[in-house]
Design an enzyme around this catalytic site. Structure first.
Site, PDB file in Angstrom:
ATOM      1  N   GLU A 169      -4.619   1.678   7.139  1.00  0.00           N
ATOM      2  CA  GLU A 169      -5.460   3.113   7.903  1.00  0.00           C
ATOM      3  C   GLU A 169      -4.917   4.562   7.235  1.00  0.00           C
ATOM      4  O   GLU A 169      -3.631   4.381   6.994  1.00  0.00           O
ATOM      5  CB  GLU A 169      -5.050   3.321   8.971  1.00  0.00           C
TER       6      GLU A 169
ATOM      7  N   CYS B 121      -3.431  11.816   6.155  1.00  0.00           N
ATOM      8  CA  CYS B 121      -2.229  10.916   6.923  1.00  0.00           C
ATOM      9  C   CYS B 121      -2.187   9.199   6.292  1.00  0.00           C
ATOM     10  O   CYS B 121      -3.315   8.683   6.572  1.00  0.00           O
ATOM     11  CB  CYS B 121      -2.327  10.806   8.816  1.00  0.00           C
TER      12      CYS B 121
ATOM     13  N   CYS C  47       4.679  -3.556   9.188  1.00  0.00           N
ATOM     14  CA  CYS C  47       5.347  -2.792   8.948  1.00  0.00           C
ATOM     15  C   CYS C  47       6.612  -4.143   9.761  1.00  0.00           C
ATOM     16  O   CYS C  47       6.600  -4.452   9.949  1.00  0.00           O
ATOM     17  CB  CYS C  47       5.668  -1.729   9.855  1.00  0.00           C
TER      18      CYS C  47
ATOM     19  N   CYS D 209       9.389  -1.723  16.638  1.00  0.00           N
ATOM     20  CA  CYS D 209       9.760  -0.827  17.303  1.00  0.00           C
ATOM     21  C   CYS D 209       8.622  -1.343  18.105  1.00  0.00           C
ATOM     22  O   CYS D 209       7.080  -1.514  18.330  1.00  0.00           O
ATOM     23  CB  CYS D 209       9.074   0.720  16.201  1.00  0.00           C
TER      24      CYS D 209
ATOM     25  N   CYS E 120       4.897   0.280  19.119  1.00  0.00           N
ATOM     26  CA  CYS E 120       3.921   0.872  17.913  1.00  0.00           C
ATOM     27  C   CYS E 120       2.980  -1.088  17.592  1.00  0.00           C
ATOM     28  O   CYS E 120       3.613  -1.682  17.721  1.00  0.00           O
ATOM     29  CB  CYS E 120       4.959   0.997  16.512  1.00  0.00           C
TER      30      CYS E 120
ATOM     31  N   CYS F  30      -2.120   5.156  14.607  1.00  0.00           N
ATOM     32  CA  CYS F  30      -0.540   4.367  14.896  1.00  0.00           C
ATOM     33  C   CYS F  30      -1.197   2.737  14.983  1.00  0.00           C
ATOM     34  O   CYS F  30      -1.022   1.902  15.320  1.00  0.00           O
ATOM     35  CB  CYS F  30       0.246   4.641  15.993  1.00  0.00           C
TER      36      CYS F  30
END
Ligand code: SAH
Length: 345
Positions: free
Chosen positions: A93, A106, A113, A117, A120, A334
């Site tokens: 994204e 962004c 990832c 976390c 997220c 996110c």
């Protein structure tokens, strides 16, 4: 037949070498660099090349990057959220945002990832792979074309941990900064990390003018490890020391991001600890109302609590703001769009 070479994401130097290897003058490399970083994807569009040269390039190379799979536009604030497809079928994204001072983009640095976390959306499926410098840069070029506007600020705050992909990040920042490319000032670039200390040190050395944001989210070591597993490798104490060192070495202010998770990091005690531990660090705290990701089961603390906390920090002499919730109506943050990819079609 030899495989065609992807020219997207090559540096100006690499393109000069490519031109030379192809038996062309090095300035052809410079022209290629200019075109590619203007967002041109076909050699046909490179009008200062002869027909023969265009055909020759066509035979030996192509300009890859990302393809827009979906755009969501927030009619209230002009935010545009993109789902980009990569050549191998992965997707990432990117977000185009309008601010008073200009347009910001962004960028995602990885497909997925591995930081894990808890709050997220990007962590839910783990890491697929690193993005190349070209895949990072082209998010911006495709975004600009779709928005019909130029971007002059870049934040590496999309999916992924940029310091887990440092070499490509470095190349990307250099390409965006190059005077023959977008010529974006390093001061208009921000890289956000979950707290990988060696990356912080490398950035300070390689790009002392690029802004650094560190995702803090708690000032209790045990708690931070719970919500951000990266804290087990790079504990809070050492992270704060590295942050202090960063500000002293570069003379620049550091941004601490702090996403507010209801009942986890938003108590009176949490604010007290922030005041205590951040005192004396040249920093700015960005309080982020949590974007709800259903799968995580977590809730945000609400904007009102965020504003209260910001006020308390300010009163203690710590610069603090509450992040504007751009694109709220379009899963603006996110990894949420990527996560929903399957259900979007
Ligand atoms: N890996 C880097 C950059 C990508 S995340 C980092 O951790 O900083 C960019 C920011 O969005 C980080 O501060 C991250 O903690 C925050 N974030 C992630 N999920 C979020 C959510 N659901 N709501 C609000 N902020 C979130």
């Amino acid at each position: 037949m030899k495989e065609k070479k992807n020219l997207q994401g090559l540096t100006a130097e690499e393109l000069k070498k490519f031109a030379a290897d192809a038996g062309e003058a090095p300035f052809r490399g410079r022209q290629l660099f200019k075109w590619i970083n203007k967002g041109e994807k076909s050699f046909e569009g490179m009008t200062d090349f002869s027909k023969e040269l265009r055909r020759k390039l066509e035979d030996m190379a192509y300009i890859g990057g990302v393809k827009i799979l979906r755009i969501q536009r927030d009619p209230h604030d002009g935010t545009m959220k993109f789902l980009f497809g990569l050549e191998d079928g992965n997707s990432v994204e990117g977000v185009f945002m309008k601010y008073r001072y200009g347009n910001s983009f962004c960028v995602s640095s990885q497909a997925g990832c591995r930081m894990g976390c808890t709050f997220c959306a990007s962590a839910l499926k783990g890491l697929a792979r690193n993005l190349t410098a070209g895949e990072m840069a082209d998010q911006i070029y495709e975004g600009e074309k779709a928005a019909g506007e130029k971007v002059n600020h870049i934040v590496v705050m999309g999916t992924g941990e940029p310091f887990d992909n440092y070499d490509n990040l470095k190349k990307f920042l250099e390409i965006l900064h190059h005077p023959d490319g977008k010529n974006i000032s390093y001061r208009n670039m921000t890289v956000s990390t979950s707290g990988i200390i060696p990356g912080i040190r490398k950035l300070a050395e390689d790009f002392p003018q690029v802004n650094l944001a560190v995702s803090l989210h708690s000032l209790i070591d045990r708690k931070r490890s719970e919500i951000m597993p990266v804290n087990r490798a790079y504990p809070l104490e050492e992270l704060l020391e590295a942050a202090r060192e960063y500000t002293q070495g570069t003379g620049r202010r550091i941004t601490f991001e702090y996403a507010l998770i209801k009942g986890q990091n938003d108590s009176v005690k949490d604010v007290e600890l922030m005041k205590e531990r951040l005192a004396g660090i040249n920093c700015h705290v960005n309080l982020i109302p949590l974007n709800r990701v259903e799968e995580t089961g977590l809730w945000g603390s609400g904007r009102k609590r965020a504003e209260e906390m910001a006020k308390e920090l300010e009163a203690a002499g710590i610069a603090a703001t509450v992040r504007r919730e751009l694109g709220r109506n379009i899963d603006g943050a996110c990894g949420q769009l990527r996560l929903k990819k399957e259900t979007l079609k």
